[in-house]
Scaffold this motif. Structure first.
Motif: not given
Length: 325
Positions: A116, A131, A142, A144-146, A148-150, A152-153, A159
């Motif tokens: 990510e 993605q 689940w 990868k989704k978590w 991506q959210h983390a 993304g912040l 990064r």
């Protein structure tokens, strides 16, 4: 007959025997799944198949209160910290989780985080393709989704700062494992980190061997050599890190220098393939390719190889061409 603590050679032979049977079980499970589901699905699920195989092996032996095949091979039994009772079911459960499941989960978390972070530095089209491809891994969706959210912040500088942190964490885990093995050679207990976490040690059910003192002294010498090798490895990695920091400082020193080229020559100047702009402060790799100083040093922070020919080299071998025109 009194019980005696198991020595280093017995613990190592037991672990090797268990790894042999685990590999045999994994290979059969992989072959069966590949035959039934096909090679494509097997490639997507091979890590999960190996995890289930390991859980099945330790579930039928350690968790059920029986000896593993390796423990039975060398006649050793598990005991709790009191060395008077067999481990409780809670301790055995913790041992199985730490030995089989936690390494799998940690590897998945670090891999998803690294992917990510790298995807965040690519183009939007590249990210969407990555993605779209990642959703084929249903068991990881689940996670990868978590991730991506983390990620993304985080801002772009954050990064970039997290990429070397993940690399350092991966290297630290390897060094921690080597340190633990070296300490095992010296102390003679807890060959695996999982057994140390669960507080499970071993006693042998045969009489004391007359060669115990010789075995212990030999392994202590091996442990001292391993610690020395580990210390040298850490020193070399720290030296490599300092060289990278020095390279960054040199770039900060020269980044504001005006290009030593005339207007006519700058129009024909070669471009850096990394930033696709006019090459500033040209720097040569050992293989002879030229890049901007900042571009190639940033590249070497993640991959110590030439972007063009993929030749491996250490960052300190970069040559800054001061008077190059």
């Amino acid at each position: 007959m009194p019980l005696a603590p198991a020595n280093q050679s017995q613990l190592i032979r037991s672990s090797q025997k268990d790894e042999f049977y685990q590999t045999f079980l994994r290979n059969n499970a992989n072959e069966t799944f590949q035959t039934l589901a096909g090679s494509k699905r097997w490639l997507d699920w091979r890590r999960e198949i190996e995890l289930l195989s390991d859980l099945a092996y330790y579930g039928l032996t350690t968790f059920s209160g029986f000896q593993t095949l390796g423990e039975e091979y060398v006649n050793i039994v598990q005991v709790d910290p009191t060395k008077r009772r067999i481990p409780s079911r809670a301790r055995r459960s913790l041992l199985v989780l730490c030995h089989a499941f936690f390494p799998y989960l940690l590897d998945k978390v670090l891999m998803c985080l690294e992917n990510e972070l790298e995807a965040g530095q690519e183009s939007a089209g590249g990210v969407s393709r990555r993605q779209a491809a990642s959703w084929r891994w249903s068991l990881e969706s689940w996670l990868k989704k978590w991730m991506q959210h983390a990620v993304g912040l985080l801002s772009e500088p954050q990064r970039k700062a997290c990429v070397p942190v993940v690399f350092v964490l991966q290297q630290s885990l390897t060094l921690l494992h080597r340190l633990h093995v070296a300490l095992f050679y010296v102390s003679g207990s807890f060959y695996h980190l999982s057994k140390r976490a669960a507080g499970i040690s071993y006693l042998r059910v045969i009489g004391r061997d007359g060669d115990d003192a010789t075995i212990s002294s030999s392994y202590r010498l091996l442990g001292a050599v391993s610690l020395l090798q580990l210390l040298i490895t850490v020193c070399l990695q720290l030296n490599n890190f300092r060289q990278r920091q020095r390279a960054r400082q040199e770039w900060k020193l020269y980044r504001n220098l005006s290009p030593q080229r005339t207007q006519s020559s700058s129009s024909r100047a070669a471009r850096c393939i990394l930033c696709l702009e006019e090459r500033r402060h040209s720097t040569s790799t050992p293989c002879g390719h030229l890049f901007c100083w900042e571009c190639i040093t940033e590249w070497c922070n993640t991959k110590a190889e030439c972007p063009l020919c993929r030749e491996k080299f250490q960052p300190h071998r970069l040559v800054y061409l001061r008077n190059y025109s």
